[in-house]
Scaffold this active site. Structure first.
Site, mmCIF file in Angstrom:
data_model
loop_
_atom_site.group_PDB
_atom_site.id
_atom_site.type_symbol
_atom_site.label_atom_id
_atom_site.label_comp_id
_atom_site.label_asym_id
_atom_site.label_seq_id
_atom_site.Cartn_x
_atom_site.Cartn_y
_atom_site.Cartn_z
ATOM 1 N N ASN A 8 0.864 -1.248 -0.088
ATOM 2 C CA ASN A 8 0.000 0.073 0.097
ATOM 3 C C ASN A 8 0.901 1.246 0.003
ATOM 4 O O ASN A 8 1.424 1.480 1.009
ATOM 5 C CB ASN A 8 -0.789 -0.039 1.089
ATOM 6 C CG ASN A 8 -1.756 1.315 1.546
ATOM 7 O OD1 ASN A 8 -1.906 2.119 0.440
ATOM 8 N ND2 ASN A 8 -2.052 1.371 2.608
ATOM 9 N N LYS A 10 0.141 4.154 -0.158
ATOM 10 C CA LYS A 10 -0.414 5.372 0.081
ATOM 11 C C LYS A 10 -0.111 6.695 -0.780
ATOM 12 O O LYS A 10 -0.167 6.357 -1.916
ATOM 13 C CB LYS A 10 0.020 5.660 1.729
ATOM 14 C CG LYS A 10 -0.091 4.317 2.594
ATOM 15 C CD LYS A 10 -0.077 4.560 3.966
ATOM 16 C CE LYS A 10 -0.270 3.217 4.691
ATOM 17 N NZ LYS A 10 -0.255 3.448 6.207
ATOM 18 N N HIS A 98 -9.384 0.918 4.843
ATOM 19 C CA HIS A 98 -8.100 1.250 5.333
ATOM 20 C C HIS A 98 -8.651 2.125 6.653
ATOM 21 O O HIS A 98 -9.248 3.114 6.717
ATOM 22 C CB HIS A 98 -7.171 1.899 4.373
ATOM 23 C CG HIS A 98 -5.838 1.897 5.069
ATOM 24 N ND1 HIS A 98 -5.295 2.710 6.103
ATOM 25 C CD2 HIS A 98 -4.706 0.764 5.087
ATOM 26 C CE1 HIS A 98 -4.247 2.518 6.523
ATOM 27 N NE2 HIS A 98 -3.680 1.473 5.869
ATOM 28 N N GLU A 100 -7.026 4.543 7.861
ATOM 29 C CA GLU A 100 -6.764 5.978 7.628
ATOM 30 C C GLU A 100 -8.036 6.441 6.760
ATOM 31 O O GLU A 100 -8.347 7.827 7.122
ATOM 32 C CB GLU A 100 -5.596 6.264 6.677
ATOM 33 C CG GLU A 100 -4.353 5.985 7.449
ATOM 34 C CD GLU A 100 -3.087 5.466 6.875
ATOM 35 O OE1 GLU A 100 -3.036 5.439 5.361
ATOM 36 O OE2 GLU A 100 -2.033 5.054 7.408
ATOM 37 N N GLU A 168 -5.684 -5.167 10.566
ATOM 38 C CA GLU A 168 -4.447 -4.210 10.895
ATOM 39 C C GLU A 168 -4.804 -3.548 12.031
ATOM 40 O O GLU A 168 -5.618 -2.530 12.090
ATOM 41 C CB GLU A 168 -4.326 -3.063 9.664
ATOM 42 C CG GLU A 168 -4.123 -3.590 8.197
ATOM 43 C CD GLU A 168 -3.635 -2.644 7.281
ATOM 44 O OE1 GLU A 168 -2.316 -2.961 6.947
ATOM 45 O OE2 GLU A 168 -4.167 -1.549 7.172
ATOM 46 N N GLY A 174 2.379 1.910 10.879
ATOM 47 C CA GLY A 174 3.365 3.033 10.680
ATOM 48 C C GLY A 174 4.087 3.477 12.090
ATOM 49 O O GLY A 174 4.741 4.540 12.069
ATOM 50 N N SER A 212 3.417 -2.471 10.378
ATOM 51 C CA SER A 212 4.838 -2.369 10.708
ATOM 52 C C SER A 212 5.477 -3.662 10.343
ATOM 53 O O SER A 212 6.374 -4.229 10.761
ATOM 54 C CB SER A 212 5.275 -1.851 12.142
ATOM 55 O OG SER A 212 4.694 -0.724 12.314
HETATM 56 P P1 PGA Z 1 2.641 0.271 7.878
HETATM 57 O O1 PGA Z 1 1.491 0.325 7.003
HETATM 58 O O2 PGA Z 1 3.368 -1.090 7.091
HETATM 59 O O3 PGA Z 1 3.559 1.137 7.406
HETATM 60 O O4 PGA Z 1 2.539 -0.144 9.345
HETATM 61 C C1 PGA Z 1 0.308 -0.836 6.867
HETATM 62 C C2 PGA Z 1 -0.801 -0.212 6.209
HETATM 63 O O5 PGA Z 1 -1.405 0.923 6.534
HETATM 64 O O6 PGA Z 1 -1.507 -0.863 5.370
#
Ligand code: PGA
Length: 252
Positions: A8, A10, A98, A100, A168, A174, A212
């Protein structure tokens, strides 16, 4: 069943970097072509960069998709991108719900289910994201929250061919923090049991872990029962780490 390693991207990079990154990913796969016998690699760039990665993905057996889609098929919806448009550009997957988007765009599970219906209508596989916040977990409510998200986010007709679940934990995205193998195992077996109850046929429906994930923790996470792949943010922006996740999972 191949494990799915999904990147992803983003809202990162520019056109040149998108082209460079997909070329580097393809080169890494070419260095060890047997990796695609066990893993399916999915890239979800910003919408605008999908056409730029299309040919190279096709040539190297990589699939790609988008990070969101509209609930609508077409019409006066300024700024929206339909599932059909993603399919037209060669995309085969779309990430939906997601955290976010749930957090910054107020997306509810009901909206996610509508988007998934639109995605299925266009022949896309929906990667539906669920996960609890840190305070949910501190309060011991993680199963309740994830269970309710699953119940409301999966549309009628969801099955192993058209849907993937990504678990997740919001606090792991992140942040460099990952859930422990035990927590992941417990949650994935809970999700598996709920899908069995909820869907007519949930057999082979893939459940990814995200938050992560990187080469250093990939083996532990990807060898956990019911973990059928990863949804990767930060580490998907570096070819070595993205492919390194599959390599590390394979080699241990
Ligand atoms: P990350 O993000 O691997 O940077 O923690 C995962 C995601 O948001 O899908």
């Amino acid at each position: 069943m191949k494990k799915l390693i999904a990147g992803n991207w983003k809202m990162n990079g520019n056109l040149g970097q998108a082209e460079e990154l997909v070329s580097s990913i393809a080169a890494k796969i070419q260095e060890q072509p047997s990796i695609i016998d066990s893993y399916e690699f999915l890239i979800c760039p910003p919408f605008l960069y999908m056409p730029a990665i299309k040919d190279i993905c096709a040539k190297h057996g990589i699939v790609f998709g988008a990070q969101d889609c509209s609930v609508h098929e077409a019409g006066a919806y300024t700024g929206e991108i339909s599932a059909q448009m993603i399919a037209d550009c060669g995309g085969t997957y779309v990430i939906l719900g997601h955290s976010e988007r749930r957090q910054y765009h107020g997306e509810t599970s009901q909206l996610v289910a509508q988007k998934a219906t639109a995605a299925h209508g266009a022949g896309l596989v929906a990667v539906i994201c669920v996960g609890e916040t840190e305070s949910d977990r501190d309060a011991g409510k993680e199963n309740e929250i994830v269970g309710a998200q699953l119940q409301a986010s999966l549309p009628e007709g969801a099955n192993a061919e058209n849907t993937v679940i990504a678990y997740e934990p919001v606090w792991a995205i992140g942040t460099g923090k990952t859930a422990s193998s035990d927590d992941v195992a417990n949650m994935h077996s809970f999700i598996c049991a709920q899908l069995k109850e909820q869907l007519a046929d949930s057999k082979n429906l893939r459940i990814l872990y995200g938050g992560s994930m990187k080469p250093e923790n990939a083996h532990a996470l990807l060898s956990t029962p019911h973990v059928d792949g990863g949804l990767i943010g930060g580490a998907s922006l570096k070819a070595e780490q993205f492919i390194g996740i599959a390599v590390a999972a394979e080699e241990g």
